[in-house]
Write a protein that holds these residues in place. Structure first.
Motif, PDB file in Angstrom:
ATOM      1  N   ASP A   1       1.041   5.327   0.953  1.00  0.00           N
ATOM      2  CA  ASP A   1       0.405   6.414   1.681  1.00  0.00           C
ATOM      3  C   ASP A   1      -0.003   7.522   0.713  1.00  0.00           C
ATOM      4  O   ASP A   1       0.684   7.797  -0.280  1.00  0.00           O
ATOM      5  CB  ASP A   1       1.376   6.965   2.734  1.00  0.00           C
ATOM      6  CG  ASP A   1       0.712   7.956   3.663  1.00  0.00           C
ATOM      7  OD1 ASP A   1       0.690   9.159   3.303  1.00  0.00           O
ATOM      8  OD2 ASP A   1       0.216   7.548   4.728  1.00  0.00           O
ATOM      9  N   SER A   2      -1.113   8.161   1.005  1.00  0.00           N
ATOM     10  CA  SER A   2      -1.665   9.176   0.101  1.00  0.00           C
ATOM     11  C   SER A   2      -0.748  10.398  -0.030  1.00  0.00           C
ATOM     12  O   SER A   2      -0.869  11.164  -0.992  1.00  0.00           O
ATOM     13  CB  SER A   2      -3.046   9.622   0.602  1.00  0.00           C
ATOM     14  OG  SER A   2      -2.955  10.139   1.921  1.00  0.00           O
ATOM     15  N   ARG A   3       0.183  10.586   0.906  1.00  0.00           N
ATOM     16  CA  ARG A   3       1.108  11.719   0.818  1.00  0.00           C
ATOM     17  C   ARG A   3       2.137  11.543  -0.298  1.00  0.00           C
ATOM     18  O   ARG A   3       2.772  12.504  -0.730  1.00  0.00           O
ATOM     19  CB  ARG A   3       1.867  11.899   2.134  1.00  0.00           C
ATOM     20  CG  ARG A   3       1.038  12.231   3.346  1.00  0.00           C
ATOM     21  CD  ARG A   3       1.963  12.492   4.546  1.00  0.00           C
ATOM     22  NE  ARG A   3       2.838  11.361   4.820  1.00  0.00           N
ATOM     23  CZ  ARG A   3       4.007  11.465   5.433  1.00  0.00           C
ATOM     24  NH1 ARG A   3       4.465  12.644   5.798  1.00  0.00           N
ATOM     25  NH2 ARG A   3       4.750  10.383   5.667  1.00  0.00           N
TER      26      ARG A   3
ATOM     27  N   GLU B   1       0.853  -1.186   0.000  1.00  0.00           N
ATOM     28  CA  GLU B   1       0.000   0.000   0.000  1.00  0.00           C
ATOM     29  C   GLU B   1       0.894   1.244   0.000  1.00  0.00           C
ATOM     30  O   GLU B   1       1.994   1.223   0.548  1.00  0.00           O
ATOM     31  CB  GLU B   1      -0.894   0.019   1.240  1.00  0.00           C
ATOM     32  CG  GLU B   1      -1.814  -1.184   1.386  1.00  0.00           C
ATOM     33  CD  GLU B   1      -2.536  -1.177   2.724  1.00  0.00           C
ATOM     34  OE1 GLU B   1      -2.801  -0.069   3.244  1.00  0.00           O
ATOM     35  OE2 GLU B   1      -2.801  -2.268   3.254  1.00  0.00           O
TER      36      GLU B   1
END
Length: 356
Positions: A329-331, A327
Motif C-alpha cells: 500500500d502507498s501509505r 503489493e
C-alpha cells in the motif's frame, strides 16, 4: 467464543505476533493477484512483559498494542493471534467415517482423557477433518488442536482491550507452515516442497530451528540464544543502558572495535548453535538431507551471519522474505517494511490465516 477456530474470513485481516521483545502487526488484503500489505507496525516491549511466549504483564502488552495500532492505523479489526506450540496439543485421531462435525465434537469430549492431558473443562479445542484414513476405509482422520482455556482467553482479552476483534487463535507452528507455503508458491518455487528446508527464526531470547518437508514441520528445536544476548554484550562492553544498546544495535554507530570484539563472537556462537541443531536433526535418524536454509527473525539480518552459516554448513542460506511478492500500500514506507521483513514472518502467517 474464539476457540482455535479453523474458519476463514475474507477481506482485510490482521496478524498480531506477541513476542518477548516486541509486538508485531501486519494487515493483509486478498487481491486477484495474491495479497496486498495494507498496514504494519513493530513496537518494542519492555523486558519481562512476555516470557517464553507467555504474557506476564497484561497492562504493558495492552499499552504497547495501543501504540502498535496508532502506528499502523489498520483498516480492519479482525485479528488472528497464536498460542506457542509448547502450549498446544496437536494430534491426529481417527473417528468413524460417517461422523459429522457435531458427532466428532461429542466423540472428542467423551474421550478427551485419551488425547488431552488436562481436565476437559479447562480446555479450548477445535478440529479439522483431514479425510478418510488410508489404513481403515471406515475411519476418517481428524486433526485435534487443544490448549488450556486460560491461554486462549488471555490473548483474546488483550485484543479486545484495544478494540480488535479476535476471529481465530492459531498455533504458532501452523502460522510458520502457512507462510512457508506462501513463499514456496511465490518466491522459492514448487520444487522446494520435495526438499528438506531448514528455517531458523532468531528472536530476542530464543532461536527456533525448524525442518520443513512437503510443507509441514517435521523437526523443531528451541535454543536459549538470541538477539538479547547481543544487546547485553553491547550494554556491558560500552556502558550503555538497555534501550541505548538496543538502539545502537539496530541503527549502528558503535565504536570501531564492535565488529571484532562483540559482533563476530556473537555470530560465531549463533552459527555453532544452528550447526548443532542440524547435527541433532541428523542424529535423530532423519535421513533426508537439508537442501537450503532460510533465516528469519530480527537477528537474522546480522552482518556476516548468512556467509558464516553457509561456510559452516555447506548449505545455501537466504533470508525469508514473506511478502516480497506482495503489493505494498502507498501509505507504507517500503524500505522500512523490507528492513523488518524477516521479523514479520509469524505475523504474516497469522494474517494469511484469516485473509484467504
Amino acid at each position: 467464543m474464539v476457540l482455535l477456530s479453523f474458519g476463514k474470513s475474507r477481506g482485510c485481516q490482521i496478524g498480531v505476533d506477541i513476542t518477548s521483545s516486541a509486538i508485531k502487526l501486519i494487515e493483509l488484503k486478498s487481491t486477484c493477484n495474491g495479497f496486498q500489505v495494507i498496514s504494519y507496525a513493530v513496537v518494542p516491549l519492555r523486558e519481562d512483559a512476555v516470557v517464553e511466549h507467555r504474557i506476564r504483564d497484561v497492562a504493558e502488552v495492552t499499552r504497547v498494542l495501543e501504540r502498535v495500532l496508532e502506528a499502523a492505523k489498520p483498516i480492519s479489526r479482525n485479528t488472528c493471534v497464536a498460542v506457542p506450540a509448547s502450549a498446544a496439543i496437536t494430534k491426529i485421531i481417527t473417528v468413524p467415517a460417517a461422523f459429522e462435525n457435531e458427532e466428532i465434537e461429542r466423540h472428542i469430549e467423551l474421550e478427551s482423557d485419551k488425547h488431552i492431558p488436562f481436565p476437559f473443562n479447562e480446555v479450548a479445542f477445535d478440529f479439522q477433518r483431514l479425510g478418510l484414513s488410508a489404513k481403515q476405509a471406515d475411519q476418517q482422520e481428524v486433526l485435534l488442536v487443544a490448549s488450556r482455556q486460560q491461554n486462549v482467553t488471555q490473548l483474546t482479552e488483550v485484543l479486545e482491550n484495544v478494540g480488535l476483534v479476535p476471529v481465530a487463535v492459531d498455533v504458532e507452528s501452523f502460522a510458520v507452515e502457512r507462510v512457508f507455503a506462501e513463499m514456496v508458491h511465490h518466491q522459492l518455487g514448487s520444487q522446494v516442497l520435495g526438499e528438506a528446508v531448514a528455517l531458523v527464526d532468531i528472536g530476542a531470547m530464543f532461536n527456533t530451528f525448524y525442518i520443513l518437508h512437503a510443507g509441514s514441520i517435521v523437526y523443531r528445536r528451541d535454543t536459549s540464544y538470541g538477539g538479547r544476548q547481543l544487546t547485553d554484550e553491547i550494554r556491558m562492553h560500552y556502558g550503555l543502558s538497555m534501550s541505548e544498546a538496543g538502539f545502537a544495535k539496530k541503527r549502528g554507530g558503535l565504536p570501531e572495535d564492535y565488529d571484532s570484539t562483540i559482533l563476530s563472537p556473537f555470530v560465531d556462537t549463533l552459527v555453532q548453535q544452528v550447526a548443532r541443531s542440524l547435527q541433532l536433526y541428523y542424529a535423530g535418524g532423519h535421513k533426508r538431507e537439508v537442501d537450503r536454509l532460510l533465516l528469519s527473525g530480527g537477528t537474522g539480518v546480522l552482518p556476516g551471519l548468512r556467509d558464516r552459516l553457509a561456510q559452516e554448513t555447506g548449505i545455501d542460506v537466504s533470508l525469508a522474505t514473506p511478502f516480497a511478492h506482495m503489493e505494498i500500500d502507498s501509505r507504507i514506507d517500503a524500505e522500512a517494511l523490507a528492513a523488518d521483513a524477516t521479523a514479520l514472518l509469524g505475523a504474516t502467517g497469522l494474517a494469511l490465516r484469516t485473509s484467504r
